[in-house]
Design a protein around this motif. Structure first.
Motif, PDB file in Angstrom:
ATOM      1  N   GLN A  29      -0.539  -4.519  12.858  1.00  0.00           N
ATOM      2  CA  GLN A  29      -1.355  -3.521  13.036  1.00  0.00           C
ATOM      3  C   GLN A  29      -2.485  -3.951  13.821  1.00  0.00           C
ATOM      4  O   GLN A  29      -2.948  -5.102  13.662  1.00  0.00           O
ATOM      5  CB  GLN A  29      -1.898  -2.832  11.676  1.00  0.00           C
ATOM      6  CG  GLN A  29      -0.569  -2.441  10.812  1.00  0.00           C
ATOM      7  CD  GLN A  29       0.143  -1.319  11.466  1.00  0.00           C
ATOM      8  OE1 GLN A  29      -0.494  -0.307  12.084  1.00  0.00           O
ATOM      9  NE2 GLN A  29       1.303  -1.530  11.491  1.00  0.00           N
ATOM     10  N   LEU A  30      -3.254  -2.956  14.463  1.00  0.00           N
ATOM     11  CA  LEU A  30      -4.341  -3.370  15.354  1.00  0.00           C
ATOM     12  C   LEU A  30      -5.662  -3.473  14.085  1.00  0.00           C
ATOM     13  O   LEU A  30      -6.540  -4.141  14.424  1.00  0.00           O
ATOM     14  CB  LEU A  30      -4.623  -2.378  16.417  1.00  0.00           C
ATOM     15  CG  LEU A  30      -3.935  -2.337  17.468  1.00  0.00           C
ATOM     16  CD1 LEU A  30      -3.934  -1.410  18.660  1.00  0.00           C
ATOM     17  CD2 LEU A  30      -3.599  -3.689  18.253  1.00  0.00           C
ATOM     18  N   GLU A  31      -5.656  -2.409  13.343  1.00  0.00           N
ATOM     19  CA  GLU A  31      -6.577  -2.485  12.278  1.00  0.00           C
ATOM     20  C   GLU A  31      -6.015  -2.699  11.023  1.00  0.00           C
ATOM     21  O   GLU A  31      -4.740  -2.291  10.829  1.00  0.00           O
ATOM     22  CB  GLU A  31      -7.225  -0.938  12.294  1.00  0.00           C
ATOM     23  CG  GLU A  31      -8.264  -0.865  13.616  1.00  0.00           C
ATOM     24  CD  GLU A  31      -8.750   0.533  13.358  1.00  0.00           C
ATOM     25  OE1 GLU A  31      -9.359   1.144  12.209  1.00  0.00           O
ATOM     26  OE2 GLU A  31      -9.160   1.216  14.589  1.00  0.00           O
ATOM     27  N   ASP A  70      -4.954  -2.297   6.945  1.00  0.00           N
ATOM     28  CA  ASP A  70      -4.854  -1.144   6.041  1.00  0.00           C
ATOM     29  C   ASP A  70      -5.719  -1.577   4.938  1.00  0.00           C
ATOM     30  O   ASP A  70      -5.562  -2.372   4.158  1.00  0.00           O
ATOM     31  CB  ASP A  70      -3.359  -1.092   5.650  1.00  0.00           C
ATOM     32  CG  ASP A  70      -3.298   0.064   4.806  1.00  0.00           C
ATOM     33  OD1 ASP A  70      -4.068   0.334   3.773  1.00  0.00           O
ATOM     34  OD2 ASP A  70      -2.290   0.880   4.811  1.00  0.00           O
ATOM     35  N   GLU A  71      -7.023  -0.823   4.776  1.00  0.00           N
ATOM     36  CA  GLU A  71      -7.964  -1.271   4.002  1.00  0.00           C
ATOM     37  C   GLU A  71      -7.463  -0.746   2.509  1.00  0.00           C
ATOM     38  O   GLU A  71      -7.934  -1.777   1.521  1.00  0.00           O
ATOM     39  CB  GLU A  71      -9.275  -0.325   4.257  1.00  0.00           C
ATOM     40  CG  GLU A  71      -9.756  -0.846   5.559  1.00  0.00           C
ATOM     41  CD  GLU A  71     -10.414  -2.189   5.636  1.00  0.00           C
ATOM     42  OE1 GLU A  71     -10.686  -2.833   4.537  1.00  0.00           O
ATOM     43  OE2 GLU A  71     -10.544  -2.753   6.647  1.00  0.00           O
ATOM     44  N   ASN A 112      -0.058  -5.682   7.650  1.00  0.00           N
ATOM     45  CA  ASN A 112      -1.206  -5.825   8.514  1.00  0.00           C
ATOM     46  C   ASN A 112      -0.719  -6.690   9.963  1.00  0.00           C
ATOM     47  O   ASN A 112      -1.465  -6.518  10.633  1.00  0.00           O
ATOM     48  CB  ASN A 112      -2.412  -6.288   7.875  1.00  0.00           C
ATOM     49  CG  ASN A 112      -2.912  -5.129   7.088  1.00  0.00           C
ATOM     50  OD1 ASN A 112      -2.943  -4.138   7.288  1.00  0.00           O
ATOM     51  ND2 ASN A 112      -3.509  -5.779   5.919  1.00  0.00           N
TER      52      ASN A 112
END
Length: 146
Positions: free
Chosen positions: A31-33, A35-36, A28
Motif C-alpha cells: 500500500q502507498l498509505e 492502514d491505520e 501494508n
C-alpha cells in the motif's frame, strides 16, 4: 465500546507480537498509505513490551508515539517467514497463471465459473506444469514476442 482483556504468558505475548507484525506487514507492504486500523492494533499490542521484558525487540519513538520492532528482530522475522512465503507464493502463482494460459489456449476466453471439464483440465495442467518446474526450475520457460 466494549473492552477485551487478555492474559497470556510472556512466550504467548512474544508470538502475538510476531503475529501482529507479520499481519500488519502483509496488509501494508503493498500500500502507498498505511492502514491505520491495523497500525493502531499493532501499536496497542507493542505498547506492552516492557511488561513482557522485550526491550531488546521492541522500541518506542516518543516523538511520534509509535512502538516498533527493533531492526534486527524485524529482519529476523522477515527472513524467517516472509522470504519462505514469497518463494512458495511465487511458484504457486506461476503454476496457476501458466495453467490458466493453457486453458485459454484450449477453451478460449474463460467464464467466471469453470465447467467440470475445465476444472479437470486445469488440475491436469497444474500437475504437469508443477512437475516440470520442480524438475527443471525456470530453465525451460521462454518469453515469445509476437
Amino acid at each position: 465500546m466494549k473492552k477485551i482483556n487478555l492474559e497470556m504468558s510472556q512466550d504467548q505475548y512474544e508470538k502475538l507480537v510476531e503475529t501482529v507484525f507479520l499481519g500488519t506487514w502483509m496488509v501494508n507492504s503493498t500500500q502507498l498509505e498505511l492502514d491505520e486500523s491495523f497500525e493502531g492494533v499493532r501499536n496497542l499490542v507493542l505498547s506492552k513490551f516492557k511488561e513482557a521484558e522485550l526491550e531488546d525487540k521492541v522500541t518506542y519513538e516518543e516523538a511520534f508515539d509509535v512502538h516498533d520492532l527493533a531492526v534486527d528482530f524485524e529482519n529476523q522475522l522477515l527472513q524467517k517467514y516472509v522470504e519462505d512465503y514469497d518463494e512458495f507464493s511465487f511458484w504457486d502463482k506461476l503454476v496457476e497463471k501458466l495453467s490458466e494460459k493453457e486453458l485459454v489456449k484450449e477453451f478460449g476466453s474463460l467464464p467466471d465459473t469453470l465447467s467440470e471439464e475445465m476444472i479437470a483440465k486445469r488440475v491436469e495442467y497444474e500437475e504437469e506444469i508443477g512437475k516440470e518446474l520442480e524438475e527443471r526450475g525456470i530453465t525451460n520457460l521462454e518469453l515469445k514476442s509476437k
